[in-house]
Design an enzyme around this catalytic site. Structure first.
Site, short mmCIF file in Angstrom:
data_model
loop_
_atom_site.label_atom_id
_atom_site.label_comp_id
_atom_site.label_asym_id
_atom_site.label_seq_id
_atom_site.Cartn_x
_atom_site.Cartn_y
_atom_site.Cartn_z
NE ARG A 42 -3.75 1.61 -6.91
CZ ARG A 42 -2.71 2.39 -6.79
NH1 ARG A 42 -2.38 2.87 -5.63
NH2 ARG A 42 -1.98 2.69 -7.83
CD GLN B 88 -3.37 -6.84 -8.97
OE1 GLN B 88 -3.45 -7.94 -9.49
NE2 GLN B 88 -2.78 -6.64 -7.83
CG ASP C 238 -4.00 0.32 -10.43
OD1 ASP C 238 -4.06 1.56 -10.56
OD2 ASP C 238 -3.49 -0.23 -9.45
CB SER D 20 -0.51 0.41 -11.00
OG SER D 20 -0.86 0.35 -9.64
CE1 TYR E 260 -3.18 4.88 -3.02
CE2 TYR E 260 -5.24 4.04 -2.16
CZ TYR E 260 -4.42 4.32 -3.22
OH TYR E 260 -4.84 4.05 -4.49
P1 NAD Z 1 0.84 6.95 -3.84
O1 NAD Z 1 1.06 7.38 -5.24
O2 NAD Z 1 -0.43 7.34 -3.16
O3 NAD Z 1 2.04 7.51 -2.92
C1 NAD Z 1 3.38 7.25 -3.25
C2 NAD Z 1 4.14 6.88 -2.02
O4 NAD Z 1 4.36 8.02 -1.20
C3 NAD Z 1 3.45 5.84 -1.12
O5 NAD Z 1 4.28 4.71 -0.98
C4 NAD Z 1 3.28 6.59 0.21
O6 NAD Z 1 3.40 5.72 1.32
C5 NAD Z 1 4.41 7.59 0.14
N1 NAD Z 1 4.30 8.70 1.08
C6 NAD Z 1 3.20 9.40 1.47
N2 NAD Z 1 3.52 10.33 2.38
C7 NAD Z 1 4.86 10.23 2.59
C8 NAD Z 1 5.78 10.92 3.44
N3 NAD Z 1 5.38 11.89 4.26
N4 NAD Z 1 7.08 10.53 3.41
C9 NAD Z 1 7.48 9.53 2.60
N5 NAD Z 1 6.66 8.85 1.77
C10 NAD Z 1 5.37 9.19 1.78
O7 NAD Z 1 1.04 5.38 -3.70
P2 NAD Z 1 0.85 4.25 -4.81
O8 NAD Z 1 2.05 4.18 -5.66
O9 NAD Z 1 -0.45 4.46 -5.45
O10 NAD Z 1 0.85 2.94 -3.90
C11 NAD Z 1 0.23 2.89 -2.63
C12 NAD Z 1 0.02 1.47 -2.19
O11 NAD Z 1 -0.96 0.82 -2.97
C13 NAD Z 1 1.24 0.58 -2.27
O12 NAD Z 1 1.23 -0.25 -1.13
C14 NAD Z 1 1.01 -0.25 -3.47
O13 NAD Z 1 1.71 -1.49 -3.44
C15 NAD Z 1 -0.47 -0.45 -3.36
N6 NAD Z 1 -1.06 -0.84 -4.63
C16 NAD Z 1 -1.96 -1.86 -4.65
C17 NAD Z 1 -2.53 -2.25 -5.84
C18 NAD Z 1 -3.52 -3.38 -5.91
O14 NAD Z 1 -3.70 -4.07 -4.93
N7 NAD Z 1 -4.18 -3.56 -7.02
C19 NAD Z 1 -2.21 -1.61 -7.00
C20 NAD Z 1 -1.30 -0.57 -6.95
C21 NAD Z 1 -0.73 -0.19 -5.75
#
Ligand code: NAD
Length: 375
Positions: A119, A124, A127, A130, A227
């Protein structure tokens, strides 16, 4: 350079790995594109949409392909049709599926897992987590609204007032943020929780209220990769106490919490489900990874005395045309990095960090360090 667009053999998979838009782009790179008949049908793309942009549609599409693009990990019957040395790119679901990876390696193809794309800014546009989670978050609210049987927005009418639905989103990554935005657009009163502190501001910027146990552990719950960490038992107990009180008053709960490479955290107990009013709905987007809600069943809507737990799998696939269009674009962007644009031929740089992060198999072996066969 021959690229084949596979038809998914899993009947529950409606997505396709190419769109007319990406076929045009592949052709501009100098590729020949062959599509298996009916590959796009369930995404609203009949064969004619592909032939109109210069693809051939053929039952033999896979046979001499240098690159096979698809949605799901290929099964043995599919692998038998690929030529040795071909590249196959898909969502490979590699965790816990080491035996399937060995089968792919044995077929002599080089497999790439789109969901392992780092990521980083450069990637991006590739991805898939996402692009698909965004649609799943949207669709989870639509499913919740459908199962709810009441209106979302407050309505003040001559015949009386309908209260706004109360929606609670648990896990505020890509899917959760889109769920919040969608529920707000439909007029619900939205609250949300996560263990990563960065999410508080994101939730509030969408007009929802943030709710979490904000202790020392919470302050450090985000990994360097962005994460969530797996939380301690003590934290989970405090979180459960807070959640239990809140859930009682909610109409819709949407859970999206995941921890990379681990089972989904259990956030909603059977008791919490029981405490909700009849007519309430829970939508568990984590159901395929073990579920956030106790009692959620993959592919089913469980009805517990009028409280429904929606456990649809492949929720992005329930918005198939949009999901395919974005997935196709993610894939194209990755394949583009493997092509020598001057020579118009395939030139994989095995030292590229995107290739290293996603390549699972090559030359008959599983090469990804995370999925080495256990000795
Ligand atoms: P994910 O699918 O791994 O998890 C979904 C959400 O569940 C996350 O926000 C996580 O913090 C939450 N979670 C985990 N355990 C939990 C608990 N016990 N109680 C409550 N919530 C809990 O996450 P994702 O959607 O893939 O995104 C993770 C991060 O990556 C975010 O900060 C997102 O902005 C970032 N991201 C970055 C990029 C990039 O830079 N290219 C792209 C996509 C996402």
């Amino acid at each position: 350079m021959k690229i084949a667009v596979a038809k998914e053999i899993d009947p529950s998979e409606p997505r396709v790995a190419a769109s007319p838009d990406t076929v045009k782009k592949f052709k501009a790179l100098g590729a020949e594109i062959a599509v298996e008949p009916g590959a796009g049908l369930k995404s609203g793309l009949p064969d004619s949409e592909f032939t109109a942009v210069g693809a051939t549609v053929s039952a033999d599409a896979l046979k001499d392909a240098d690159i096979i693009i698809k949605v799901k990990r290929p099964e043995a019957s599919e692998l038998a049709q690929y030529k040795r040395g071909a590249l196959v790119i898909a969502i490979m679901d590699p965790y816990g599926n080491e035996a399937a990876l060995k089968t792919i390696a044995d077929a002599g193809v080089s497999a790439f897992a789109m969901e392992l794309m780092p990521r980083i800014t450069r990637a991006q546009v590739m991805d898939v987590l996402s692009s698909q989670a965004n649609l799943a978050g949207y669709r989870a609210v639509i499913e919740g609204a459908e199962a709810f049987g009441r209106a979302f927005p407050m309505m003040m009418t001559a015949a009386g007032t309908v209260p706004a639905a109360k929606v609670f989103v648990m896990g505020v990554g890509v899917a959760g943020l889109q769920a919040i935005a969608t529920a707000r657009r439909l007029g619900a009163v939205v609250t949300a929780t996560d263990v990563r502190p960065a999410t508080k501001e994101q939730v509030e910027s969408l007009g929802a209220k943030f709710l979490a146990v904000e202790d020392e552990e919470f302050k450090n719950a985000q990994t360097a990769g962005g994460y969530a960490k797996e939380m301690s038992r003590e934290y989970q107990a405090k979180q459960a106490a807070l959640t239990a009180e809140h859930i009682k008053k909610q109409d819709i709960v949407i859970t999206t919490a995941l921890i990379p490479g681990r089972p989904a955290p259990k956030l909603v107990s059977a008791e919490m489900v029981k405490s909700m009013k009849p007519g309430s709905v829970l939508v568990d987007l984590a159901v395929e990874r073990g579920g956030n809600v106790e009692g959620a069943k993959p592919g089913e809507v469980v009805d517990l005395d009028g409280i429904k737990i929606v456990g649809y799998t492949n929720v992005a696939g329930r918005v198939a045309a949009s999901a395919s269009s974005l997935y196709a674009r993610n894939l194209f962007s990755f394949v583009e990095t493997m092509v020598d644009k001057k020579e118009k031929k395939l030139a994989v740089n095995w030292d590229d960090e995107l290739v290293k992060a996603t390549a699972l198999t090559k030359d008959g072996a599983v090469i990804h360090p995370n999925f080495q066969p256990k000795v």
